[in-house]
Write a protein that holds these residues in place. Structure first.
Motif, short mmCIF file in Angstrom:
data_model
loop_
_atom_site.label_atom_id
_atom_site.label_comp_id
_atom_site.label_asym_id
_atom_site.label_seq_id
_atom_site.Cartn_x
_atom_site.Cartn_y
_atom_site.Cartn_z
N ALA A 150 37.32 9.96 12.40
CA ALA A 150 35.94 9.45 12.45
C ALA A 150 35.67 8.51 11.28
CB ALA A 150 34.96 10.62 12.43
N SER A 151 36.26 8.82 10.13
CA SER A 151 36.07 7.97 8.96
C SER A 151 36.71 6.60 9.16
CB SER A 151 36.68 8.65 7.73
OG SER A 151 36.52 7.85 6.57
N LEU A 152 37.87 6.56 9.80
CA LEU A 152 38.52 5.29 10.10
C LEU A 152 37.67 4.45 11.05
CD1 LEU A 152 42.28 6.29 10.54
CD2 LEU A 152 41.21 5.13 8.59
N ALA A 153 37.07 5.12 12.04
CA ALA A 153 36.20 4.41 12.99
C ALA A 153 34.97 3.86 12.27
CB ALA A 153 35.79 5.34 14.12
N ALA A 154 34.41 4.66 11.37
CA ALA A 154 33.24 4.22 10.61
C ALA A 154 33.60 3.05 9.70
CB ALA A 154 32.68 5.38 9.79
N ARG A 155 34.81 3.09 9.17
CA ARG A 155 35.25 2.02 8.27
C ARG A 155 35.32 0.67 9.00
NH1 ARG A 155 39.93 -0.60 7.02
NH2 ARG A 155 40.15 -1.32 4.85
N THR A 156 35.74 0.69 10.26
CA THR A 156 35.80 -0.54 11.04
C THR A 156 34.42 -1.19 11.14
OG1 THR A 156 37.67 0.28 12.35
CG2 THR A 156 36.39 -1.54 13.28
N ASP A 157 33.42 -0.37 11.41
CA ASP A 157 32.04 -0.89 11.47
C ASP A 157 31.54 -1.28 10.09
OD1 ASP A 157 31.30 -0.66 14.32
OD2 ASP A 157 31.69 1.45 14.01
N TRP A 158 31.98 -0.54 9.08
CA TRP A 158 31.58 -0.86 7.71
C TRP A 158 32.08 -2.25 7.32
CZ3 TRP A 158 34.01 -2.33 3.26
CH2 TRP A 158 33.29 -2.23 2.07
N LEU A 159 33.28 -2.60 7.73
CA LEU A 159 33.83 -3.92 7.41
C LEU A 159 33.00 -5.03 8.05
CD1 LEU A 159 37.67 -3.21 7.81
CD2 LEU A 159 36.43 -3.65 5.68
N SER A 160 32.59 -4.83 9.30
CA SER A 160 31.74 -5.82 9.97
C SER A 160 30.38 -5.91 9.29
CB SER A 160 31.56 -5.44 11.45
OG SER A 160 32.80 -5.43 12.13
N LEU A 161 29.87 -4.77 8.91
CA LEU A 161 28.57 -4.71 8.23
C LEU A 161 28.64 -5.43 6.88
CD1 LEU A 161 25.75 -3.32 8.58
CD2 LEU A 161 26.66 -1.46 7.20
N ASN A 162 29.69 -5.17 6.15
CA ASN A 162 29.86 -5.78 4.84
C ASN A 162 30.01 -7.30 4.95
OD1 ASN A 162 30.35 -5.24 1.90
ND2 ASN A 162 32.28 -6.25 2.37
N LYS A 163 30.72 -7.74 5.98
CA LYS A 163 30.91 -9.18 6.22
C LYS A 163 29.57 -9.85 6.52
CE LYS A 163 33.48 -12.45 9.09
NZ LYS A 163 34.45 -12.60 10.22
N SER A 164 28.76 -9.21 7.34
CA SER A 164 27.45 -9.75 7.69
C SER A 164 26.55 -9.84 6.46
CB SER A 164 26.79 -8.87 8.76
OG SER A 164 25.54 -9.38 9.13
N LEU A 165 26.60 -8.81 5.63
CA LEU A 165 25.79 -8.80 4.41
C LEU A 165 26.26 -9.89 3.45
CD1 LEU A 165 23.48 -7.36 3.02
CD2 LEU A 165 25.11 -5.70 2.11
#
Length: 223
Positions: A150-165
């Motif tokens: 689940a943490s790996l899946a969350a990390r994938t979205d975190w990367l997209s979120l961080n890029k957008s920010l």
């Protein structure tokens, strides 16, 4: 004030206008810098959440005091991101900025839900450990695997979120740079205006413009 020569009046008027322009530019730059600090703090806090989450899925960190500190660390970071979100949400945005922000919000919602899922699995793990279940127990092993996945899946979205920010930060950085250049031009214009006003003031001296009375001109005519 009535006796003040025209050049001086013009100088004061020009300088006042230039000063107003400089102040407006300074306020704009300060606002953009404040906005960038807010976005930078949000990005930093997001990184802290990721670090804290990694600690929760680390099997070597099973001591209750260590895990408690990780939860507190994550909660503090999430509080900062929530506060930054509220401040930024109310601010006016350019078309491009609004577009990026509209893409950021659903990414945030998806990532946050996945992070909370990791946290729930970690809390179940805490409960089993507190109940005396051994680390090698299959129930803990299963929770470890689920939490890590689940943490790996969350990390994938975190990367997209961080890029957008980061895109928002860069966009506002360009705007701040543009405002800075505009402020420099305004200051240069203000200096040029002041010089022109001084020259005008010298030309429109009291000797040329003051009314000397009818007697003066009658004497001049007799000569």
């Amino acid at each position: 004030m009535k006796k003040m020569k025209l050049g001086m009046k013009l100088a004061i008027a020009f300088c006042a206008l230039a000063l107003i322009a400089v102040i407006i530019g300074a306020v704009g730059i300060n606002g953009l810098n404040s906005l960038m600090r807010n976005l930078d703090e949000m990005k930093e806090a997001l990184g802290e959440v990721l670090v804290g989450e990694r600690g929760l899925v680390n099997r070597s960190m099973m001591r209750s005091d260590l895990r408690k500190s990780q939860y507190s660390f994550i909660d503090g970071a999430l509080k900062k991101t929530d506060e930054g979100w509220k401040r930024y949400e109310t601010l006016p945005k350019t078309v491009e900025e609004a577009k990026i922000w509209s893409e950021f919000k659903p990414l945030w919602k998806t990532w946050r839900a996945k992070h909370e899922y990791v946290r729930r699995l970690s809390e179940k793990k805490n409960e089993l450990a507190a109940a005396g279940v051994e680390l090698g127990d299959s129930r803990l092993t299963e929770l470890d695997e689920r939490a890590f996945t689940a943490s790996l899946a969350a990390r994938t979205d975190w990367l997209s979120l961080n890029k957008s920010l980061q895109s928002l930060i860069e966009l506002n950085g360009k705007a701040a740079l543009s405002e800075g250049k505009a402020a420099d031009r305004t200051q240069a214009s203000a200096l040029a205006t002041l010089i022109v006003a001084i020259l005008i003031g010298k030309k429109w001296s009291p000797r040329d413009t003051a009314f000397k009375g009818p007697g003066h001109y009658r004497k001049k005519a007799r000569k």
